[in-house]
Design an enzyme around this catalytic site. Structure first.
Site, PDB file in Angstrom:
ATOM      1  CG  ASP A 126      -2.067   0.901   1.124  1.00 36.60           C
ATOM      2  OD1 ASP A 126      -1.849   2.120   1.016  1.00 36.60           O
ATOM      3  OD2 ASP A 126      -3.205   0.402   1.107  1.00 36.60           O
TER       4      ASP A 126
ATOM      5  CE  LYS B 120      -6.684  11.283  -9.961  1.00 33.56           C
ATOM      6  NZ  LYS B 120      -5.586  10.319  -9.905  1.00 33.56           N
TER       7      LYS B 120
ATOM      8  CG  PHE C 248      -0.763   4.213 -13.020  1.00 27.19           C
ATOM      9  CD1 PHE C 248      -1.207   4.938 -14.104  1.00 27.19           C
ATOM     10  CD2 PHE C 248       0.433   3.514 -13.134  1.00 27.19           C
ATOM     11  CE1 PHE C 248      -0.481   4.972 -15.288  1.00 27.19           C
ATOM     12  CE2 PHE C 248       1.164   3.542 -14.311  1.00 27.19           C
ATOM     13  CZ  PHE C 248       0.706   4.269 -15.381  1.00 27.19           C
TER      14      PHE C 248
ATOM     15  CB  SER D 145      -8.151  13.733 -13.912  1.00 28.45           C
ATOM     16  OG  SER D 145      -9.423  13.799 -14.499  1.00 28.45           O
TER      17      SER D 145
ATOM     18  CE1 TYR E 282     -10.279  10.309  -9.617  1.00 27.45           C
ATOM     19  CE2 TYR E 282     -11.490  11.930 -10.914  1.00 27.45           C
ATOM     20  CZ  TYR E 282     -10.507  10.975 -10.828  1.00 27.45           C
ATOM     21  OH  TYR E 282      -9.731  10.695 -11.915  1.00 27.45           O
TER      22      TYR E 282
HETATM   23  C1  WQD Z   1     -18.743  10.101 -20.316  1.00 26.00           C
HETATM   24  C2  WQD Z   1     -20.024  10.668 -20.935  1.00 26.00           C
HETATM   25  C3  WQD Z   1     -21.769  11.053 -19.326  1.00 26.00           C
HETATM   26  C4  WQD Z   1     -22.414   6.843 -18.276  1.00 26.00           C
HETATM   27  C5  WQD Z   1     -15.088  10.528 -15.426  1.00 26.00           C
HETATM   28  C6  WQD Z   1     -14.246  11.287 -14.434  1.00 26.00           C
HETATM   29  C7  WQD Z   1     -12.885  11.507 -15.022  1.00 26.00           C
HETATM   30  C8  WQD Z   1     -12.248  10.200 -15.358  1.00 26.00           C
HETATM   31  C9  WQD Z   1     -13.128   9.382 -16.251  1.00 26.00           C
HETATM   32  C10 WQD Z   1     -11.496   8.421 -13.876  1.00 26.00           C
HETATM   33  C11 WQD Z   1     -20.677  11.780 -20.109  1.00 26.00           C
HETATM   34  C12 WQD Z   1     -22.181   9.978 -20.313  1.00 26.00           C
HETATM   35  C13 WQD Z   1     -21.961   8.014 -18.842  1.00 26.00           C
HETATM   36  C14 WQD Z   1     -23.753   6.431 -18.580  1.00 26.00           C
HETATM   37  C15 WQD Z   1     -24.015   8.358 -19.998  1.00 26.00           C
HETATM   38  N1  WQD Z   1     -11.908   9.577 -14.134  1.00 26.00           N
HETATM   39  N2  WQD Z   1     -22.724   8.760 -19.690  1.00 26.00           N
HETATM   40  N3  WQD Z   1     -24.502   7.207 -19.437  1.00 26.00           N
HETATM   41  O1  WQD Z   1     -17.726  11.675 -16.450  1.00 26.00           O
HETATM   42  O2  WQD Z   1     -16.444  12.268 -18.540  1.00 26.00           O
HETATM   43  O3  WQD Z   1     -15.254  11.302 -16.611  1.00 26.00           O
HETATM   44  O4  WQD Z   1     -14.450   9.297 -15.720  1.00 26.00           O
HETATM   45  O5  WQD Z   1     -11.250   7.432 -13.779  1.00 26.00           O
HETATM   46  O6  WQD Z   1     -12.119  12.218 -14.129  1.00 26.00           O
HETATM   47  O7  WQD Z   1     -14.872  12.522 -14.169  1.00 26.00           O
HETATM   48  O8  WQD Z   1     -16.709   9.848 -17.925  1.00 26.00           O
HETATM   49  O9  WQD Z   1     -17.450   7.714 -18.880  1.00 26.00           O
HETATM   50  O10 WQD Z   1     -18.579   8.575 -16.783  1.00 26.00           O
HETATM   51  O11 WQD Z   1     -19.005   9.734 -18.967  1.00 26.00           O
HETATM   52  O12 WQD Z   1     -24.717   9.008 -20.766  1.00 26.00           O
HETATM   53  O13 WQD Z   1     -24.260   5.380 -18.078  1.00 26.00           O
HETATM   54  O14 WQD Z   1     -20.999   9.615 -20.986  1.00 26.00           O
HETATM   55  O15 WQD Z   1     -22.864  11.855 -18.976  1.00 26.00           O
HETATM   56  O16 WQD Z   1     -21.232  12.689 -21.024  1.00 26.00           O
HETATM   57  P1  WQD Z   1     -16.634  11.382 -17.370  1.00 26.00           P
HETATM   58  P2  WQD Z   1     -17.931   8.869 -18.092  1.00 26.00           P
END
Ligand code: WQD
Length: 335
Positions: free
Chosen positions: A58, A153, A80, A124, A149
């Site tokens: 850890d 970062k 990571f 990020s 979260y």
């Molecule tokens: C992408 C798009 C949703 C799910 C997040 C974190 C970022 C990074 C990646 C870490 C958006 C839409 C999503 C669903 C949907 N972190 N969506 N239906 O929110 O851009 O980024 O994850 O690991 O820091 O903020 O990624 O893949 O959740 O969403 O319509 O069931 O897909 O609204 O437009 P996001 P995401």
């Protein structure tokens, strides 16, 4: 040259381990397996064509970090390890500050004790918040995060900046990822979240394969061409290669640098669904649902700095991202 990868058994860590090995480095993986499976080491070694050490530990234990760095004579760290679910971070903020912020501090203590002074950090694009202007360059304003979260970062980026100011031999590179998706083309490693996925691509893959009935598209009234959210998706293999190039650049350098890793173009949720349907030959049923709290309409990177500094640029497009995510999903179900 040996490189320690904290969170090395995870989604991005495992792909980076393979990319580093193929570039002539010797990755040493360190993971507490809180969100990763130790069995991933088999496929990693197969793809790396070498034996890759995997240490169970850890990052919040500085002494163990120091011991591993000394034992393997590591010359740099790619960091990571961390918790990454936005919604969970709202429910369990202390876990996020402990793992991501305290964890990084004790990792830095371990590095200091072992005399290791090069760190590449998984940051990020969340640090840019809801952008005023696109594309996002590294000079774009940073906005207060909307969840713990994102705050972790931001805090770690600032901690690393302070550390480089206090030690003029230290080099910290913060890689600001956009939306990493896809999987290794072999289908041997990929993203395998526990439970119901939060992120778009793993969810879409499970709908296409029939494990989940239908996707909810969060919002169709954004000021984007088709009303759905737009993101800069990046193939995890390109992202892994970005770490290799960043490391090669950082070795021998000092100071603090932040660099975007994205493709430089955005795709809407509907475009991703269509690309996935094409790649998989399956239908992805969806319904429109209200916007998700904390989501922004659109973001995408200006990735010029990565090209100028590291000579890196994304090679793979949305079709390859969906193809490889689908291949991995099919392999995963066979296991
Ligand atoms: C992408 C798009 C949703 C799910 C997040 C974190 C970022 C990074 C990646 C870490 C958006 C839409 C999503 C669903 C949907 N972190 N969506 N239906 O929110 O851009 O980024 O994850 O690991 O820091 O903020 O990624 O893949 O959740 O969403 O319509 O069931 O897909 O609204 O437009 P996001 P995401």
């Amino acid at each position: 040259m040996r490189i320690l990868l904290t969170g090395g058994a995870g989604f991005i860590g495992s792909h980076t381990a393979v990319a580093l090995a193929n570039a002539g480095f010797e990755p040493v993986l360190f993971d507490n397996f809180s969100n990763a499976d130790p069995d991933v080491i088999g496929p990693i070694c197969e793809l790396a064509k070498q034996s890759v050490p995997l240490c169970h530990g850890d990052i919040r234990d500085a002494k163990t970090v120091e011991n591993v760095l000394r034992t393997y004579e590591c010359e740099a760290v790619i960091h990571f390890a961390g918790l990454k679910a936005v919604g969970e971070s709202v429910a369990k903020p202390l876990d996020y500050y402990d793992n991501n912020v305290n964890g990084t501090i004790s990792l830095l203590e371990g590095m200091k004790a072992a005399g290791v002074k090069t760190l590449i950090f998984s940051s990020s694009s969340t640090v840019y918040g809801d952008p005023d202007q696109l594309p996002l360059t590294e000079a774009s304003p940073l906005k207060p995060a909307t969840n713990p979260y994102g705050r972790t970062k931001m805090m770690v980026e600032e901690i690393l900046s302070d550390v480089t100011k206090s030690d003029d031999a230290f080099c910290a590179v913060c890689l600001r990822y956009f939306n990493p998706i896809g999987a290794h083309p072999s289908g041997l490693i990929g993203e395998n979240p526990n439970g119901i996925p939060n992120n778009l691509l793993p969810y879409v893959a499970r709908v296409a394969s029939g494990q989940l009935a239908s996707l909810k598209v969060f919002g169709n009234d954004y000021p984007t061409p088709d009303g759905t959210g737009v993101r800069d998706y990046i193939h995890v293999v390109d992202l892994a290669e970005g770490h290799v190039k960043a490391l090669q650049w950082a070795l021998g350098k000092t100071g603090w640098t932040a660099v975007n890793l994205g493709c430089g173009r955005g795709y809407s949720v509907l475009e991703v669904i269509r690309a996935f349907e094409k790649a998989s030959g399956r239908a992805v049923p969806f319904t429109f649902a209200p916007r998700r709290d904390g989501d922004i309409a659109e973001n995408y990177a200006d990735a010029t700095l990565a090209k100028t500094l590291f000579g890196w640029e994304a090679q793979l497009g949305i079709d390859e991202m969906c193809r490889d995510a689908w291949h991995f999903e099919c392999q995963r179900q066979k296991d």
